[in-house]
Design a protein around this motif. Structure first.
Motif, PDB file in Angstrom:
ATOM      1  N   MET A   1     -29.070 -42.835 -74.766  1.00  0.00           N
ATOM      2  CA  MET A   1     -28.243 -44.023 -74.732  1.00  0.00           C
ATOM      3  C   MET A   1     -29.089 -45.179 -74.195  1.00  0.00           C
ATOM      4  O   MET A   1     -29.732 -45.058 -73.156  1.00  0.00           O
ATOM      5  CB  MET A   1     -27.042 -43.758 -73.833  1.00  0.00           C
ATOM      6  N   PRO A   2     -29.087 -46.329 -74.890  1.00  0.00           N
ATOM      7  CA  PRO A   2     -29.902 -47.457 -74.429  1.00  0.00           C
ATOM      8  C   PRO A   2     -29.366 -48.019 -73.114  1.00  0.00           C
ATOM      9  O   PRO A   2     -28.181 -47.926 -72.806  1.00  0.00           O
ATOM     10  CB  PRO A   2     -29.788 -48.486 -75.557  1.00  0.00           C
ATOM     11  N   GLU A   3     -30.276 -48.614 -72.358  1.00  0.00           N
ATOM     12  CA  GLU A   3     -29.893 -49.227 -71.092  1.00  0.00           C
ATOM     13  C   GLU A   3     -28.977 -50.425 -71.348  1.00  0.00           C
ATOM     14  O   GLU A   3     -29.210 -51.214 -72.261  1.00  0.00           O
ATOM     15  CB  GLU A   3     -31.147 -49.697 -70.359  1.00  0.00           C
ATOM     16  N   ASP A   4     -27.924 -50.553 -70.541  1.00  0.00           N
ATOM     17  CA  ASP A   4     -26.985 -51.678 -70.664  1.00  0.00           C
ATOM     18  C   ASP A   4     -27.520 -52.837 -69.842  1.00  0.00           C
ATOM     19  O   ASP A   4     -27.520 -52.796 -68.616  1.00  0.00           O
ATOM     20  CB  ASP A   4     -25.598 -51.265 -70.180  1.00  0.00           C
ATOM     21  N   VAL A   5     -28.007 -53.856 -70.513  1.00  0.00           N
ATOM     22  CA  VAL A   5     -28.535 -55.031 -69.819  1.00  0.00           C
ATOM     23  C   VAL A   5     -27.634 -56.247 -70.000  1.00  0.00           C
ATOM     24  O   VAL A   5     -28.001 -57.360 -69.662  1.00  0.00           O
ATOM     25  CB  VAL A   5     -29.970 -55.359 -70.296  1.00  0.00           C
ATOM     26  N   SER A   6     -26.439 -56.023 -70.540  1.00  0.00           N
ATOM     27  CA  SER A   6     -25.547 -57.134 -70.860  1.00  0.00           C
ATOM     28  C   SER A   6     -24.964 -57.800 -69.627  1.00  0.00           C
ATOM     29  O   SER A   6     -24.637 -58.980 -69.653  1.00  0.00           O
ATOM     30  CB  SER A   6     -24.400 -56.651 -71.751  1.00  0.00           C
ATOM     31  N   ARG A 166     -19.548 -37.824 -70.949  1.00  0.00           N
ATOM     32  CA  ARG A 166     -20.848 -38.302 -70.495  1.00  0.00           C
ATOM     33  C   ARG A 166     -21.930 -37.244 -70.697  1.00  0.00           C
ATOM     34  O   ARG A 166     -23.088 -37.586 -70.916  1.00  0.00           O
ATOM     35  CB  ARG A 166     -20.778 -38.660 -69.005  1.00  0.00           C
TER      36      ARG A 166
END
Length: 168
Positions: A1-6, A166
């Protein structure tokens, strides 16, 4: 899962009402929210630039229940203001879902404030909401609230499902 940088997190849910006084009574006396702040926005250029509403001034109140914040806004002035009439199925319609201990008691308490259910509370038969009782209420300003009463196992089922998802 990509890192959430939002950096995105839900801050509050805003609801426009016709009477801040009437709405505050309902949200505080029936739903148990706490008033945490009030403000008046009279700078009409600011209101226009933020909301797109021309000639708008707003009186607002911020309410909290645990970590959840609801903002009630009463536009004191505004060009083109109208009451909305919609169904839950209409594009753009929204509702807020509230977990309550007792749907029936909440419905009884809400009625004197002009809130009514569309039908009798229903028990969800299948899925991970199975066993919960749910019903939609509509208030004087056509605001929709979904009342959710935990099933026999309470919220434990949700916590376990989220943990399982998860790991997958």
């Amino acid at each position: 899962m990509p890192e959430d940088v939002s950096g995105i997190a839900v801050h509050h849910f805003g609801i426009t009402v016709s009477s801040l006084k009437t709405s505050l009574n309902f949200w505080i006396n029936v739903l148990g929210f706490e008033l945490i702040g009030r403000d008046v926005l009279e700078d009409r250029d600011f209101v226009r630039d933020v909301t797109g509403v021309r000639d708008g001034s707003i009186e607002l109140a911020m309410l909290a229940k645990g970590p959840h914040i609801v903002e009630l806004l009463e536009y004191k002035t505004a060009l083109g203001r109208k009451a909305l009439a919609f169904q839950a199925c209409d594009s753009g319609a929204s509702h807020i879902g509230l977990m309550v201990r007792d749907v029936d008691a909440t419905l009884r308490m809400a009625a004197p404030y002009g809130w009514s259910a569309f039908g009798a509370p229903q028990v969800v038969a299948n899925g991970h909401w199975a066993g919960r009782r749910v019903v939609y209420l509509k208030g004087p300003d056509n605001v929709l609230i979904e009342l959710v009463e935990p099933g026999p196992e309470g919220e434990r089922r949700d916590i376990m499902l989220r943990a399982t998802e998860r790991r997958d």
